[in-house]
Design an enzyme around this catalytic site. Sequence first.
Site, PDB file in Angstrom:
ATOM      1  N   SER A 181      -6.234  44.076 -70.619  1.00  0.00           N
ATOM      2  CA  SER A 181      -6.918  43.209 -71.508  1.00  0.00           C
ATOM      3  C   SER A 181      -5.921  41.972 -72.063  1.00  0.00           C
ATOM      4  CB  SER A 181      -7.192  44.206 -72.629  1.00  0.00           C
ATOM      5  OG  SER A 181      -6.113  44.869 -73.079  1.00  0.00           O
ATOM      6  N   HIS A 209     -13.281  45.788 -69.951  1.00  0.00           N
ATOM      7  CA  HIS A 209     -13.421  44.432 -69.335  1.00  0.00           C
ATOM      8  C   HIS A 209     -13.977  43.835 -68.088  1.00  0.00           C
ATOM      9  CE1 HIS A 209     -11.534  42.966 -73.260  1.00  0.00           C
ATOM     10  NE2 HIS A 209     -10.759  43.922 -73.005  1.00  0.00           N
ATOM     11  N   LYS A 240     -18.261  45.303 -75.260  1.00  0.00           N
ATOM     12  CA  LYS A 240     -17.658  43.996 -74.818  1.00  0.00           C
ATOM     13  C   LYS A 240     -18.913  43.255 -74.302  1.00  0.00           C
ATOM     14  CE  LYS A 240     -13.162  45.089 -75.562  1.00  0.00           C
ATOM     15  NZ  LYS A 240     -12.654  46.353 -75.247  1.00  0.00           N
TER      16      LYS A 240
END
Length: 392
Positions: A181, A209, A240
């Site tokens: 990240s 992610h 996300k």
Amino acid sequence: MVNHLQYLKDEIDNLKKQNLFTPLPILGDEQKARTIINGKEVINLSANNYLGFANHPRIRKAAKEAIDKWGFGVGAVRQICGTMPIHLEFEEQLAKYKKTEASLVFVAGIAANRGTIQAIMGEEDVIISDELNHGSIIDGVRLVKCERKIYPHRDMKGLEQALKESQKFKRRLVVTDGVFSMDGDIAPLDEIAELAEKYDAITMVDDAHGDGVLGKDGRGIIDHFNIHGKIDIDMGTLSKAFACLGGYIAGKQELKDYLIQRARSFIFTTAHPPAVVAACMEAIKMVQDEPQHVKNLWKNTKYFKEKIQALGFNTGRSQTPITPIIVGESKNAIRLSEETFKEGLFAKPIVYPLVSKDTSRVRTIVTAIHTKEDLDEAVDIFERVGKRLNLI
Ligand SMILES: *Cc1c(COP(=O)(O)O)cnc(C)c1O
């Protein structure tokens, strides 16, 4: 009465002195490419809303319909009477999307990491972890009274060494972020899977992610490397790219069944409201039947990254929409962030101890919904401010 919490005030003063105290920025509008932060209109390069789903009409509609049909809260943990048909339907849909036998949804990604690692590992085991793994993995590891080994970031020789030294333990777990990240680089998961096979280790990847970003239809890092079935535990988040809320584990049916019995962060917490579940379901549908979202994300990523690099900024080893702009000392990163904010751009500084002292950075994340004008303006602002601060 004495203030028993006076020491907290002292600690806060300490943090402030070291420039480590960060107030909460306030998002004054919807989560969009251009939005309001602390009362100011800005191009937002800080959200994980990769696909722009946070306020998409299809997601809004799905959530509203679920409220009308099922009400809002469920008022119970999953194991008592908080599991509605929609919770199970979503877990089936998610498993199919991830190409696994089963999936289990937790209230958040952090709960999925904590609960899973805590449940499946025991005192006679060892956990082998990349040095840059996310805090929620580290939390999970800390919950287990077992041996821990950290290998240098993405270093497969280091991992092999750790695996060799771990043969005496009952079980080995290798756990890694998929996309890291802070740097936006990708774990060599294909090599990790091979080493784990060779040394008989359980594998777990945190795809927070990578979900909605990597692989066909945003299926994530396992699809990106085409190693379906070779990673035991596929963990991800629904908060996300899918812009809803929740964490999940995808894998074998016995993994799901066991976690329902033993994962404390699953057992001792209330189930998601059905509106959240319906929004997640719509997001998983959308990422598959509207391929333009993932396509636009990558188009924007490539465009922005190339422009920033052409200005002479160091973007490190990023391979994904997370593009760090690495500027050395902390004060450089803090100033770059403050000055670009004044010019209408929001990107947070990331400094020691989150990253090493000489790699302080402003972290940017482009999304599918940034327009070319947004990105051009952002690049202009970085150029102007970067030159003014002598960073380029
Ligand atoms: C954000 C993040 C999480 C936590 O996910 P939440 O659903 O927000 O709790 C876990 N792992 C990684 C790598 C993350 O970036």
